[in-house]
Write an enzyme that holds these catalytic residues in place. Structure first.
Site, PDB file in Angstrom:
ATOM      1  N   SER A 164      -3.026  -7.772   2.906  1.00 52.82           N
ATOM      2  CA  SER A 164      -3.237  -7.623   4.352  1.00 52.82           C
ATOM      3  C   SER A 164      -3.433  -8.997   5.003  1.00 52.82           C
ATOM      4  CB  SER A 164      -4.434  -6.720   4.615  1.00 52.82           C
ATOM      5  OG  SER A 164      -4.204  -5.446   4.063  1.00 52.82           O
TER       6      SER A 164
ATOM      7  N   ARG B 165      -1.790  -5.711  -8.704  1.00 53.86           N
ATOM      8  CA  ARG B 165      -0.656  -6.579  -8.395  1.00 53.86           C
ATOM      9  C   ARG B 165      -0.446  -7.651  -9.464  1.00 53.86           C
ATOM     10  NH1 ARG B 165      -2.931  -8.318  -2.885  1.00 53.86           N
ATOM     11  NH2 ARG B 165      -4.737  -8.042  -4.215  1.00 53.86           N
TER      12      ARG B 165
ATOM     13  N   LYS C 148     -15.703  -8.259   4.770  1.00 56.53           N
ATOM     14  CA  LYS C 148     -14.560  -8.625   5.623  1.00 56.53           C
ATOM     15  C   LYS C 148     -14.834  -8.345   7.090  1.00 56.53           C
ATOM     16  CE  LYS C 148     -11.166  -7.912   1.978  1.00 56.53           C
ATOM     17  NZ  LYS C 148     -10.085  -7.067   1.456  1.00 56.53           N
TER      18      LYS C 148
ATOM     19  N   HIS D  36       0.842  -1.208   0.000  1.00 56.74           N
ATOM     20  CA  HIS D  36       0.000   0.000   0.000  1.00 56.74           C
ATOM     21  C   HIS D  36       0.876   1.256   0.000  1.00 56.74           C
ATOM     22  CE1 HIS D  36      -3.059  -2.748   2.137  1.00 56.74           C
ATOM     23  NE2 HIS D  36      -3.550  -2.518   0.947  1.00 56.74           N
TER      24      HIS D  36
HETATM   25  N1  COA Z   1      -0.135  -3.973  -2.008  1.00 55.03           N
HETATM   26  C1  COA Z   1      -0.454  -4.880  -1.078  1.00 55.03           C
HETATM   27  N2  COA Z   1      -1.708  -5.339  -0.877  1.00 55.03           N
HETATM   28  C2  COA Z   1      -2.659  -4.836  -1.677  1.00 55.03           C
HETATM   29  C3  COA Z   1      -2.404  -3.894  -2.660  1.00 55.03           C
HETATM   30  C4  COA Z   1      -1.071  -3.453  -2.818  1.00 55.03           C
HETATM   31  N3  COA Z   1      -0.725  -2.551  -3.734  1.00 55.03           N
HETATM   32  N4  COA Z   1      -3.561  -3.607  -3.291  1.00 55.03           N
HETATM   33  C5  COA Z   1      -4.487  -4.351  -2.721  1.00 55.03           C
HETATM   34  N5  COA Z   1      -3.955  -5.084  -1.737  1.00 55.03           N
HETATM   35  C6  COA Z   1      -4.627  -6.060  -0.901  1.00 55.03           C
HETATM   36  C7  COA Z   1      -5.488  -5.475   0.173  1.00 55.03           C
HETATM   37  O1  COA Z   1      -4.773  -5.325   1.387  1.00 55.03           O
HETATM   38  C8  COA Z   1      -6.555  -6.523   0.304  1.00 55.03           C
HETATM   39  O2  COA Z   1      -6.036  -7.583   1.083  1.00 55.03           O
HETATM   40  P1  COA Z   1      -7.029  -8.546   1.937  1.00 55.03           P
HETATM   41  O3  COA Z   1      -8.061  -9.072   0.973  1.00 55.03           O
HETATM   42  O4  COA Z   1      -6.125  -9.576   2.448  1.00 55.03           O
HETATM   43  O5  COA Z   1      -7.643  -7.649   2.993  1.00 55.03           O
HETATM   44  C9  COA Z   1      -6.727  -7.074  -1.105  1.00 55.03           C
HETATM   45  O6  COA Z   1      -5.522  -6.775  -1.742  1.00 55.03           O
HETATM   46  C10 COA Z   1      -7.852  -6.476  -1.865  1.00 55.03           C
HETATM   47  O7  COA Z   1      -7.694  -5.072  -1.913  1.00 55.03           O
HETATM   48  P2  COA Z   1      -8.890  -4.159  -2.416  1.00 55.03           P
HETATM   49  O8  COA Z   1      -9.472  -4.745  -3.639  1.00 55.03           O
HETATM   50  O9  COA Z   1      -8.397  -2.751  -2.484  1.00 55.03           O
HETATM   51  O10 COA Z   1      -9.965  -4.385  -1.289  1.00 55.03           O
HETATM   52  P3  COA Z   1     -10.109  -3.639   0.059  1.00 55.03           P
HETATM   53  O11 COA Z   1     -10.939  -4.491   0.947  1.00 55.03           O
HETATM   54  O12 COA Z   1      -8.802  -3.198   0.603  1.00 55.03           O
HETATM   55  O13 COA Z   1     -10.917  -2.321  -0.352  1.00 55.03           O
HETATM   56  C11 COA Z   1     -12.902  -1.103  -0.942  1.00 55.03           C
HETATM   57  C12 COA Z   1     -12.145  -2.420  -1.046  1.00 55.03           C
HETATM   58  C13 COA Z   1     -13.088  -0.703   0.525  1.00 55.03           C
HETATM   59  C14 COA Z   1     -12.136  -0.013  -1.677  1.00 55.03           C
HETATM   60  C15 COA Z   1     -14.270  -1.333  -1.618  1.00 55.03           C
HETATM   61  O14 COA Z   1     -14.904  -2.430  -0.991  1.00 55.03           O
HETATM   62  C16 COA Z   1     -15.152  -0.094  -1.525  1.00 55.03           C
HETATM   63  O15 COA Z   1     -14.994   0.838  -2.294  1.00 55.03           O
HETATM   64  N6  COA Z   1     -16.092  -0.113  -0.569  1.00 55.03           N
HETATM   65  C17 COA Z   1     -17.024   0.991  -0.346  1.00 55.03           C
HETATM   66  C18 COA Z   1     -18.442   0.615  -0.867  1.00 55.03           C
HETATM   67  C19 COA Z   1     -18.492   0.816  -2.356  1.00 55.03           C
HETATM   68  O16 COA Z   1     -18.461   1.927  -2.862  1.00 55.03           O
HETATM   69  N7  COA Z   1     -18.519  -0.307  -3.114  1.00 55.03           N
HETATM   70  C20 COA Z   1     -18.441  -0.249  -4.569  1.00 55.03           C
HETATM   71  C21 COA Z   1     -19.761  -0.256  -5.221  1.00 55.03           C
HETATM   72  S1  COA Z   1     -20.667  -1.734  -4.894  1.00 55.03           S
END
Ligand code: COA
Length: 161
Positions: free
Chosen positions: A128, A90, A41, A17
């Protein structure tokens, strides 16, 4: 001012991140890291803890702000007049989900553009969940998360480091 919003659940923030945040901070005048609730989650850290950890990890980046928000990302963007979302990619396996999210956010708010930044190769494997798994078994987190976060993460899993 060209502002980019980097959303995620950051449970916890990893070096992957931080890689995306610091590279985005060189491309945009301001980066707003938005800690959002992902309903699918069950976080290990509270929203406040995740915000504090991100603040500690990014305090050297003067144009980065950390906020938390619940609700739709598209609504948050509209409320603040922001139009650019930054996401890290990624691997090809990220693409399908990220593409779907980008299209959904644009369908909800047609001013939104999503910009993808490819992960640096050394962080392609990182997530994560991987960090929490390593911490659970008392593994070495020093290459996975910013060093100031190691004690907090280890303590959450009952390990002193
Ligand atoms: N380096 C390391 N890890 C990374 C990364 C990077 N560059 N990019 C992503 N990851 C990891 C994250 O830590 C996460 O790990 P985990 O699944 O073990 O927790 C995984 O990859 C997925 O990341 P991401 O796709 O960004 O999911 P997220 O849970 O971190 O975030 C939100 C998702 C919160 C942005 C998304 O659910 C959201 O926008 N929610 C708000 C409601 C909404 O508007 N929804 C959309 C319309 S339905």
């Amino acid at each position: 001012m060209q502002v980019a919003v980097y959303p995620g659940s950051f449970d916890p923030c990893t070096n992957g991140h931080l890689d995306i945040i610091s590279r985005a901070s060189r491309l945009f005048e301001k980066v707003v890291v938005a800690v959002l609730i992902n309903d699918k989650k069950h976080p290990a850290f509270t929203l406040e803890e995740r915000v504090e950890m991100l603040k500690a990890a990014t305090c050297h980046l003067s144009n980065v702000e950390i906020i938390s928000f619940s609700g739709l990302l598209a609504d948050f963007m509209r409320q603040h007049g922001y139009s650019v979302i930054v996401k890290g990619l990624r691997a090809v396996s990220d693409f399908e989900y990220e593409f779907q999210m980008a299209l959904t956010n644009q369908a909800l708010n047609d001013k939104i553009e999503t910009v993808f930044i490819p992960s640096s190769s050394e962080f392609m494997f990182l997530s994560s969940s991987i960090v929490k798994e390593v911490a659970k078994y008392n593994g070495d987190l020093s290459a996975l998360v910013p060093k100031e976060l190691v004690p907090k993460i280890m303590n959450r899993f009952g390990k002193e480091k």
